[in-house]
Scaffold this active site. Sequence first.
Site, PDB file in Angstrom:
ATOM      1  N   HIS A  39       3.749  -8.297 -10.842  1.00 34.77           N
ATOM      2  CA  HIS A  39       4.858  -7.353 -10.663  1.00 34.77           C
ATOM      3  C   HIS A  39       6.086  -7.832 -11.455  1.00 34.77           C
ATOM      4  CE1 HIS A  39       2.449  -5.355  -7.746  1.00 34.77           C
ATOM      5  NE2 HIS A  39       2.536  -6.294  -6.830  1.00 34.77           N
ATOM      6  N   TRP A  88      -3.818  -7.919 -13.430  1.00 38.21           N
ATOM      7  CA  TRP A  88      -3.310  -8.680 -14.589  1.00 38.21           C
ATOM      8  C   TRP A  88      -3.016 -10.115 -14.165  1.00 38.21           C
ATOM      9  CZ3 TRP A  88       1.190 -11.279 -15.883  1.00 38.21           C
ATOM     10  CH2 TRP A  88       1.412 -11.515 -17.243  1.00 38.21           C
ATOM     11  N   LEU A 120      -3.928  10.423  -8.850  1.00 36.26           N
ATOM     12  CA  LEU A 120      -2.483  10.670  -8.793  1.00 36.26           C
ATOM     13  C   LEU A 120      -1.816   9.874  -7.678  1.00 36.26           C
ATOM     14  CD1 LEU A 120      -2.231  14.488  -9.555  1.00 36.26           C
ATOM     15  CD2 LEU A 120      -1.835  12.560 -11.092  1.00 36.26           C
ATOM     16  N   ASP A 130       0.380   0.854 -13.028  1.00 33.32           N
ATOM     17  CA  ASP A 130      -0.693   0.243 -12.235  1.00 33.32           C
ATOM     18  C   ASP A 130      -1.336  -0.929 -12.980  1.00 33.32           C
ATOM     19  OD1 ASP A 130      -2.349  -0.076 -10.098  1.00 33.32           O
ATOM     20  OD2 ASP A 130      -3.660   1.612 -10.568  1.00 33.32           O
ATOM     21  N   ARG A 184      -0.694   7.007 -16.569  1.00 30.37           N
ATOM     22  CA  ARG A 184      -1.123   6.004 -15.580  1.00 30.37           C
ATOM     23  C   ARG A 184      -1.878   4.898 -16.311  1.00 30.37           C
ATOM     24  NH1 ARG A 184      -3.349   6.366  -9.491  1.00 30.37           N
ATOM     25  NH2 ARG A 184      -3.413   4.135  -9.175  1.00 30.37           N
ATOM     26  N   ASN A 223       2.348   1.602   0.176  1.00 27.15           N
ATOM     27  CA  ASN A 223       2.405   0.189  -0.245  1.00 27.15           C
ATOM     28  C   ASN A 223       2.849  -0.755   0.881  1.00 27.15           C
ATOM     29  OD1 ASN A 223       3.386   0.896  -3.687  1.00 27.15           O
ATOM     30  ND2 ASN A 223       1.363   0.442  -2.863  1.00 27.15           N
ATOM     31  N   ASN A 251      -0.769  -4.380 -12.112  1.00 22.87           N
ATOM     32  CA  ASN A 251      -0.026  -5.657 -12.067  1.00 22.87           C
ATOM     33  C   ASN A 251      -0.825  -6.752 -11.356  1.00 22.87           C
ATOM     34  OD1 ASN A 251       2.068  -4.271 -13.195  1.00 22.87           O
ATOM     35  ND2 ASN A 251       3.264  -4.117 -11.324  1.00 22.87           N
ATOM     36  N   GLY A 252      -1.430  -6.375 -10.234  1.00 20.98           N
ATOM     37  CA  GLY A 252      -2.176  -7.354  -9.432  1.00 20.98           C
ATOM     38  C   GLY A 252      -3.364  -7.902 -10.206  1.00 20.98           C
TER      39      GLY A 252
HETATM   40  C1  FPP Z   1       0.979  -1.257  -8.985  1.00 16.77           C
HETATM   41  O1  FPP Z   1       0.146  -2.326  -9.416  1.00 16.77           O
HETATM   42  C2  FPP Z   1       2.402  -1.631  -9.106  1.00 16.77           C
HETATM   43  C3  FPP Z   1       3.293  -1.649  -8.089  1.00 16.77           C
HETATM   44  C4  FPP Z   1       2.956  -1.260  -6.705  1.00 16.77           C
HETATM   45  C5  FPP Z   1       4.699  -2.099  -8.277  1.00 16.77           C
HETATM   46  C6  FPP Z   1       5.306  -1.826  -9.626  1.00 16.77           C
HETATM   47  C7  FPP Z   1       6.659  -2.424  -9.674  1.00 16.77           C
HETATM   48  C8  FPP Z   1       7.196  -3.035 -10.764  1.00 16.77           C
HETATM   49  C9  FPP Z   1       6.533  -3.146 -12.067  1.00 16.77           C
HETATM   50  C10 FPP Z   1       8.583  -3.578 -10.631  1.00 16.77           C
HETATM   51  C11 FPP Z   1       9.505  -2.642 -11.329  1.00 16.77           C
HETATM   52  C12 FPP Z   1      10.858  -2.783 -10.811  1.00 16.77           C
HETATM   53  C13 FPP Z   1      11.818  -1.861 -11.018  1.00 16.77           C
HETATM   54  C14 FPP Z   1      13.124  -2.043 -10.359  1.00 16.77           C
HETATM   55  C15 FPP Z   1      11.599  -0.684 -11.874  1.00 16.77           C
HETATM   56  P1  FPP Z   1      -0.943  -2.911  -8.396  1.00 16.77           P
HETATM   57  O2  FPP Z   1      -0.323  -4.017  -7.626  1.00 16.77           O
HETATM   58  O3  FPP Z   1      -1.494  -1.800  -7.578  1.00 16.77           O
HETATM   59  O4  FPP Z   1      -2.025  -3.475  -9.366  1.00 16.77           O
HETATM   60  P2  FPP Z   1      -3.604  -3.607  -9.041  1.00 16.77           P
HETATM   61  O5  FPP Z   1      -4.127  -2.213  -8.983  1.00 16.77           O
HETATM   62  O6  FPP Z   1      -4.107  -4.380 -10.212  1.00 16.77           O
HETATM   63  O7  FPP Z   1      -3.729  -4.346  -7.744  1.00 16.77           O
END
Ligand code: FPP
Length: 246
Positions: free
Chosen positions: A38, A26, A196, A21, A189, A69, A23-24
């Site tokens: 991502h 970051w 969860l 969790d 996490r 998602n 990525n967005g």
């Molecule tokens: C949650 O962060 C992350 C995801 C929904 C996608 C994770 C996918 C990857 C890292 C790609 C991996 C690829 C493979 C094939 C293993 P979020 O977007 O919810 O972050 P935020 O809470 O900051 O918005």
Amino acid sequence: MSAFDKINLSKTPKHIAIIMDGNGRWAQQQGEMRLFGHTSGVEAVREVLKGCVELGVEYLTLYAFSTENWNRPKEEVDGLMNLMVETISNEVEELHKNGVRLHSIGDEAQLPEACRNALIAGKKSTAANKKVNLILALNYSARWELIQATKSIAQKVKEHQLEVADINDQVIHVHLCSKDFPDPEFMIRTSGEYRLSNFLLWQLAYTELYFTDILWPDFTKEDFYNAVLDYQSRERRFGMVSEQLT
Ligand code: FPP
């Protein structure tokens, strides 16, 4: 000194599950689009996978895309699906070299065709590998999984293949899409969220949980080792008392 040197290699968890969790957030912190987060998160996946090979962790389950998602903006969903296809296709050779076998759990039939095809090809070409099992939870949610299991058990009862009195933990287990894997001993996490989020609700019943504020793209192999060290400092009692464990 790396945390690796402090890890007892004979007591590493066999199965680690991760909610990747942050990525967005970051990406937004760097003034970039969420998808950039991502894409950058893929490097953290590579690092953790290498860590699993080094520590002898046999199963790694990653929550890559949940059934919820799909509710994200179309642009992000499309971008994530393309990223899955690209990553799986580009990494297969490297996975194979490292003895990694690819699996997936989730409602695969509802994934875009390109993603399904990449998964089928990736699983086929890594099928003989035995070092690490990489399980991608793709279009997965625990409630979806439990509903499928319940339907299939109910059908067997209806057809007199199963008695209600015989339904137990093991019967539930073999009807889950994760039936081929042991329950995770450890769940990580990232990003400072303490939930969860519909991930492996049955399988995590006795799992040690670890939450860190680090955002997934910043999560390094050293962070992974530190998490495993934390796991090794815990006493797993499974409902018993300390004295009974020795
Ligand atoms: C949650 O962060 C992350 C995801 C929904 C996608 C994770 C996918 C990857 C890292 C790609 C991996 C690829 C493979 C094939 C293993 P979020 O977007 O919810 O972050 P935020 O809470 O900051 O918005």
